[in-house]
Design an enzyme around this catalytic site. Structure first.
Site, PDB file in Angstrom:
ATOM      1  N   CYS A 113      37.857 -17.300  15.968  1.00 20.33           N
ATOM      2  CA  CYS A 113      36.796 -17.005  14.996  1.00 20.33           C
ATOM      3  C   CYS A 113      35.568 -16.365  15.643  1.00 20.33           C
ATOM      4  O   CYS A 113      34.687 -15.871  14.944  1.00 20.33           O
ATOM      5  CB  CYS A 113      36.392 -18.271  14.258  1.00 20.33           C
ATOM      6  SG  CYS A 113      37.773 -19.027  13.417  1.00 20.33           S
ATOM      7  N   HIS A 253      29.204 -17.722  11.479  1.00 21.98           N
ATOM      8  CA  HIS A 253      30.624 -17.702  11.107  1.00 21.98           C
ATOM      9  C   HIS A 253      30.826 -18.668   9.946  1.00 21.98           C
ATOM     10  O   HIS A 253      30.316 -19.791   9.958  1.00 21.98           O
ATOM     11  CB  HIS A 253      31.467 -18.126  12.312  1.00 21.98           C
ATOM     12  CG  HIS A 253      32.873 -18.454  11.971  1.00 21.98           C
ATOM     13  ND1 HIS A 253      33.666 -17.617  11.200  1.00 21.98           N
ATOM     14  CD2 HIS A 253      33.651 -19.531  12.257  1.00 21.98           C
ATOM     15  CE1 HIS A 253      34.857 -18.170  11.035  1.00 21.98           C
ATOM     16  NE2 HIS A 253      34.870 -19.334  11.669  1.00 21.98           N
ATOM     17  N   ASN A 283      37.514 -19.618   5.486  1.00 23.83           N
ATOM     18  CA  ASN A 283      37.335 -19.241   6.892  1.00 23.83           C
ATOM     19  C   ASN A 283      38.229 -18.033   7.199  1.00 23.83           C
ATOM     20  O   ASN A 283      39.446 -18.164   7.291  1.00 23.83           O
ATOM     21  CB  ASN A 283      37.705 -20.433   7.776  1.00 23.83           C
ATOM     22  CG  ASN A 283      37.517 -20.128   9.255  1.00 23.83           C
ATOM     23  OD1 ASN A 283      37.362 -18.973   9.658  1.00 23.83           O
ATOM     24  ND2 ASN A 283      37.547 -21.166  10.066  1.00 23.83           N
TER      25      ASN A 283
END
Ligand code: UT7
Length: 326
Positions: A113, A253, A283
């Protein structure tokens, strides 16, 4: 030194939207649990025909169009992804061809990520050194392809999207002021995909055991993520002579609303100055910061001269920050 600045952004998410109610039909979960624990309400999921480069291509084309550029204007392609179309060639390589660029260099960065901050800051180095005039930075994922839709601990979180940014040399004070990249491999087994690589090459057995799916110890990831987020954002701000009060917009994020809120609290950033779209995207790994940046700009949340703080955190662990003047 020359600063690299973002001159345009693009984003794309698959058409198919999967709501929490849809997931209730697939695993033992419910809308209330997912919203309370993660803040996610719906996410975009690719269909069988869509792979990561398909999403990346659409985001990149939008970024080029918005900057009035043609593919040949690009001198380098830096991609962050955990879910390339195949082991090799890279998504960067496929993008070079599908966009119709000249034979420029391209690279994929696998930083889970954190692939957004990694691709953006590493792409920016080629501008800062004067090596290239324009770099296309991309974050793209089809995390649904490595998601076990019988594992409620991951399938309610992970999703698909792509974002892109074109970087050029800045002619004023705007652009990337500083960045930090970190990794700490001691945490590798809190979030990883065991199968298909050199450690456990794909066999019928690895597939039967579901080793081609992402595994996560969510609660442990959560704790480290909040601590690292706070530490790394404070570090980049103080090193550059800023405090949280100077930040006009924090774009973290988008993993989990609770992680974002806890990190923002620790660095004293009120949520009015934190961008959140995890409720609609889930996500999306290396894509999330790019997609959030695109939405923040489209929504008028960023104006010239603003101080923008970016932070991303993911498996590995790998994480990082970027600080820019818009
Ligand atoms: O980009 C970085 C990637 N990853 C992350 O950022 C993830 C970080 N972690 C998280 O976001 C959170 O830890 C989760 C959202 C994954 C889980 O939230 P939590 O508050 O840490 O819950 P938990 O894992 O401690 O689980 C609490 C309970 C458990 O049941 P018991 O043992 O208390 O009976 C789980 O089995 O919730 C259960 N549970 C669920 N229940 C309904 C776990 N997943 C679900 C679910 N629906 N989807």
């Amino acid at each position: 030194m020359t600063r690299a600045k973002i001159v345009s952004v693009g984003a794309y998410a698959p058409k198919r939207i999967v709501t929490n109610a849809d997931l209730e039909k697939m695993v033992e979960t419910n809308d209330e649990w997912i919203v309370q624990r993660s803040g996610i309400r719906e996410r975009h999921i690719a269909d069988e025909t869509e792979a990561t480069s398909d999403l990346a291509l659409k985001a990149a084309q939008q970024a080029l169009e918005r900057a009035n550029l043609v593919p040949d204007d690009i001198d380098f392609i830096a991609v962050g992804t955990t879910t390339p179309d195949m082991f090799f060639p890279t998504v960067g390589n496929i993008l070079q061809h599908r966009l119709g660029c000249k034979r420029v260099g391209s690279v994929d960065m696998l930083a889970a990520c954190a692939g957004s901050v990694y691709s953006l800051s590493i792409g920016a180095q080629f501008i800062q050194t004067g090596k290239y005039r324009r770099v296309l930075c991309v974050g793209a994922e089809t995390l649904s392809k490595i998601t076990d839709f019988t594992d409620r601990g991951t399938c309610v979180l992970l999703a698909d999207a792509a974002g892109a940014a074109v970087l050029e040399a800045s002619t004023d004070e705007s652009g990337l002021i500083d960045f930090d990249l970190y990794s700490d491999g001691q945490y590798w087994d809190l979030l990883y995909m065991p199968g298909g690589g050199a450690r456990n090459p794909a066999t019928h057995e690895t597939v039967d055991k579901g080793m081609h799916f992402a595994k996560m110890k969510g609660a442990e990831v959560f704790k480290v993520a909040v601590r690292m987020f706070a530490e790394c954002t404070e570090a980049i701000l103080s090193r550059n002579g800023f405090t949280a009060d100077d930040v006009n917009l924090f774009i973290p994020h988008q993993a989990n609303l609770r992680i974002i809120e806890a990190a923002a609290r620790r660095v004293n950033l009120p949520m009015e100055r934190v961008f959140v779209n995890v409720d609609r995207y889930g996500n999306t790994g290396a894509a999330s910061v790019y997609v959030a940046l695109e939405e923040a700009l489209a929504g008028g949340r960023i104006k010239k001269g603003d101080l923008i703080l970016i932070a991303a955190f993911g498996g590995g662990f790998a994480w990082g920050t970027a600080l820019m003047r818009w």
